[in-house]
Design an enzyme around this catalytic site. Structure first.
Site, PDB file in Angstrom:
ATOM      1  N   GLU A  71     -10.878  -9.508  13.231  1.00 51.03           N
ATOM      2  CA  GLU A  71     -10.210  -8.767  12.158  1.00 51.03           C
ATOM      3  C   GLU A  71      -9.651  -9.809  11.204  1.00 51.03           C
ATOM      4  O   GLU A  71      -8.682 -10.507  11.523  1.00 51.03           O
ATOM      5  CB  GLU A  71      -9.097  -7.869  12.688  1.00 51.03           C
ATOM      6  CG  GLU A  71      -8.641  -6.914  11.594  1.00 51.03           C
ATOM      7  CD  GLU A  71      -7.307  -6.246  11.871  1.00 51.03           C
ATOM      8  OE1 GLU A  71      -7.125  -5.108  11.425  1.00 51.03           O
ATOM      9  OE2 GLU A  71      -6.443  -6.871  12.488  1.00 51.03           O
ATOM     10  N   CYS A  84      -3.043  -7.398   5.914  1.00 52.19           N
ATOM     11  CA  CYS A  84      -4.432  -7.546   5.484  1.00 52.19           C
ATOM     12  C   CYS A  84      -5.018  -6.259   4.920  1.00 52.19           C
ATOM     13  O   CYS A  84      -6.006  -6.297   4.189  1.00 52.19           O
ATOM     14  CB  CYS A  84      -5.298  -8.064   6.639  1.00 52.19           C
ATOM     15  SG  CYS A  84      -5.129  -7.140   8.166  1.00 52.19           S
TER      16      CYS A  84
END
Length: 485
Positions: A258, A291
C-alpha cells in the site's frame, strides 16, 4: 524504550545502533532506543520460520486460533490509553482530531471483526467443473479449492498511523495461521510493542509474533530478501515500495504494497458549494499525512476563484499547535525532512505557474516543532509538480476543469491510483463520473473505513489488497485439490 525487540517469545534488548524518537510537536526526545542488530533480525526470521513449520500455530483449527486472537484483541484494548499517548507523542496526531479514531479506536474494535470474517470464510470450496469433466467412463473426480496458512510474513508499517498500518498486517496474518516479523517505521516505533505484549497475554507460541525495532535498513532488507520469508506486506512511499518489490523478486515472495497516492476530488457543478471544505478536511486530517486524502481538487474553471476564496477563509481560523493541546486543529508533520518537502513543492508549484492562495510557510511563533501552515495552491493545470507528486503534508492544489470529461481525464492523468472522490447533488451523474476514475477505491459522496471493505492501489499506488475478504485471503495459500476414484 528498554526493549527493542520481541523474538522467539522473549523481550530482548537491542544490540545495534542507538537512536532517538522525537516528539514532532516540540522536537523533544520521547525515547532513546537501542535498535536490534542484524544478527537479532536474523534470529527473528528464524524463529518465525521454525514456529510456522512446527505447526504449533499454523496447525491449529481456525476456531482455536480465533479463541487466542480474541484474547489478543482484549489485551490490546486494555492499552488504549497508552496507544493514544503514543499517537500524540511519537506521531504528532492532535489529541482532539477525528484521525485519533483511525490511530486507536477503529483498529481496537477490528480484531473481533477480523476473527468473525475468517470464521465465516469457507476453508474449502468446490471448483465449478462441468459434469462431463467430473464424471467419465474411466473415473470420477472432485476438484476443490482449499485455503491454508501461507507461511512467514514480514510486516513493515508506516509512520502516519503506525498502529493501524501494523494492525492490518499482523492480525489478519496471525488469524490466517501465519507467523509474523513486524518492523515499525523508526520514526514511530513505540506503539509496535503492543503486539508483543498482546502475544504474551494471549498465550501465542514462541516465534509466532516477533517485533524488531531499528533505525537503519539491515533488518528490513533481511525481511524482504531472506528465502525463509514467504510474504512481505509493506505500507509506505512508492520509492521504497518499488525497492521492496525488487528485493523480494529473486525469491518471488507474495507482496502486498500500500503505497502513495495523489487522490483527486471532483466537484460537480451542482456541488461546488461543498468544495471549500475540502482544504480544511485534508489539512486538519493529521496535517495532510494520509495517502488516501484528496489533495487534488477539481472544480469548474468559472467558479475556481470562488472556491479558492472560500478555502482561504476557512483555513484562516485553523488553530495550529502541539498535538497534546485539545484546542489544536492542525499539528506538526512527522519530521524536519517532511516539512522541507512541503516547502519544496510549494516553491516548485509557483515556479511552474501556480500561486499560493494561503499558507505556504512555517507558522510564526512555532520555532520548535515540525509545523507547516495549511496551504492552498492555485494550480494552472494538472501537469504542475504539486499536482503530480505526493507531498504528504497540509497542502492542497485546486485545478479548474472545462467539463466533466476534462475533470476525469486530469484525475486519471497520474502515476498514482489509490483513491478518488466525487461529490455531486445529482447522485446518478456523480456515480457515472466515479465509475470512470481509475483507482483502487472511489468514494462517491461518502466513504467508509471498515473491516469488511477492502482497499488498495493500482499503478504506482501498490499491489494487493488490505481489509475485507480480499485482504484476508492475501495471507492464505490456495491449493487446487483433485480427488479421483
Amino acid at each position: 524504550m528498554e526493549c527493542a525487540g520481541y523474538i522467539d517469545g522473549a523481550f530482548v534488548k537491542g544490540e545495534g545502533a542507538r537512536f532517538d524518537v522525537l516528539d514532532p510537536s516540540d522536537e523533544s526526545v520521547v525515547a532513546q532506543v537501542t535498535g536490534v542488530s542484524a544478527a537479532q533480525a536474523d534470529a527473528a526470521i528464524g524463529a518465525a520460520r521454525r514456529a510456522f513449520d512446527s505447526g504449533a500455530w499454523s496447525g491449529l483449527t481456525m476456531k482455536a486460533r480465533a479463541a487466542a486472537m480474541t484474547r489478543f484483541g482484549e489485551a490490546m484494548r486494555k492499552r488504549a490509553d497508552w496507544l493514544s499517548a503514543c499517537a500524540v507523542k511519537e506521531a504528532g496526531c492532535p489529541v482532539s482530531s477525528t484521525v485519533m479514531g483511525a490511530q486507536v479506536h477503529a483498529p481496537l474494535r477490528m480484531t473481533d471483526e477480523i476473527v468473525d470474517l475468517f470464521l465465516r470464510l469457507p476453508e474449502q470450496e468446490a471448483n465449478p467443473l462441468p459434469m462431463h469433466e467430473r464424471v467419465n467412463p474411466h473415473f470420477a473426480v472432485q476438484s476443490l479449492k482449499r485455503w491454508s496458512p501461507l507461511g512467514v510474513v514480514s510486516a513493515i508499517s508506516a509512520y502516519n498511523v503506525p498502529f493501524y498500518t501494523a494492525f492490518w498486517k499482523v492480525v489478519p496474518a496471525l488469524m490466517a495461521g501465519d507467523t509474523v516479523i513486524l518492523r515499525p517505521n523508526p520514526l514511530t516505533p513505540l506503539s509496535s510493542m503492543i503486539f508483543a505484549e498482546a502475544a504474551v497475554e494471549a498465550g501465542l507460541p514462541p516465534g509466532v509474533m516477533n517485533v524488531i525495532v531499528e533505525p537503519g535498513l539491515a533488518g528490513g532488507l533481511a525481511m524482504t530478501t531472506d528465502p525463509r520469508v514467504d510474504m512481505v506486506s509493506f505500507t509506505g512511499s512508492c520509492a521504497v515500495g518499488a525497492s521492496v518489490a525488487a528485493q523480494a523478486a529473486p525469491t518471488l515472495k507474495r507482496l502486498v504494497l500500500e503505497l502513495g497516492g495523489k487522490s483527486a476530488q471532483i466537484y460537480l457543478p451542482d456541488a461546488v458549494g461543498r468544495a471549500a471544505s475540502a482544504a480544511l478536511s485534508v489539512c486538519t486530517s493529521h496535517a495532510g499525512q494520509g495517502c488516501v486524502l484528496g489533495t487534488r481538487v477539481f472544480v469548474p474553471q468559472e467558479r475556481k476563484a470562488e472556491v479558492l476564496e472560500g478555502m482561504a477563509a476557512l483555513l484562516a481560523t485553523v488553530r495550529i499547535g502541539p498535538a497534546g493541546d485539545p484546542a489544536t486543529q492542525l499539528g506538526p508533520v512527522i519530521s524536519a525532512a517532511q516539512r522541507d518537502r512541503c516547502a519544496h513543492f510549494t516553491r516548485a508549484a509557483v515556479e511552474a505557474g501556480g500561486r499560493v492562495v494561503c499558507g505556504g510557510k512555517r507558522p510564526e511563533g512555532l520555532d520548535q516543532g515540525f509545523y507547516w501552515e495549511p496551504t492552498v495552491l492555485d494550480l494552472p493545470d494538472n501537469s504542475n509538480p504539486a499536482a503530480q507528486e505526493e507531498i504528504f503534508g497540509p497542502v492542497v492544489g485546486v485545478i479548474g476543469y472545462r467539463d466533466l470529461d476534462h475533470a476525469v481525464e486530469m484525475a486519471n492523468d497520474s502515476r498514482f491510483g489509490l483513491s478518488g472522490w466525487v461529490h455531486g447533488a445529482d447522485r446518478v451523474k456523480a456515480l457515472e463520473v466515479g465509475l470512470k476514475i481509475r483507482s483502487g477505491a472511489v468514494n462517491v459522496n461518502g466513504a467508509v473505513m471498515s473491516s469488511y471493505a477492502s482497499g488498495g492501489g493500482i499503478k504506482m499506488s501498490g499491489l494487493g489488497r488490505e481489509r475485507g475478504i480480499d485482504g484476508l485471503r492475501e495471507f492464505q495459500m490456495v491449493t487446487t485439490l483433485t480427488i479421483g476414484g
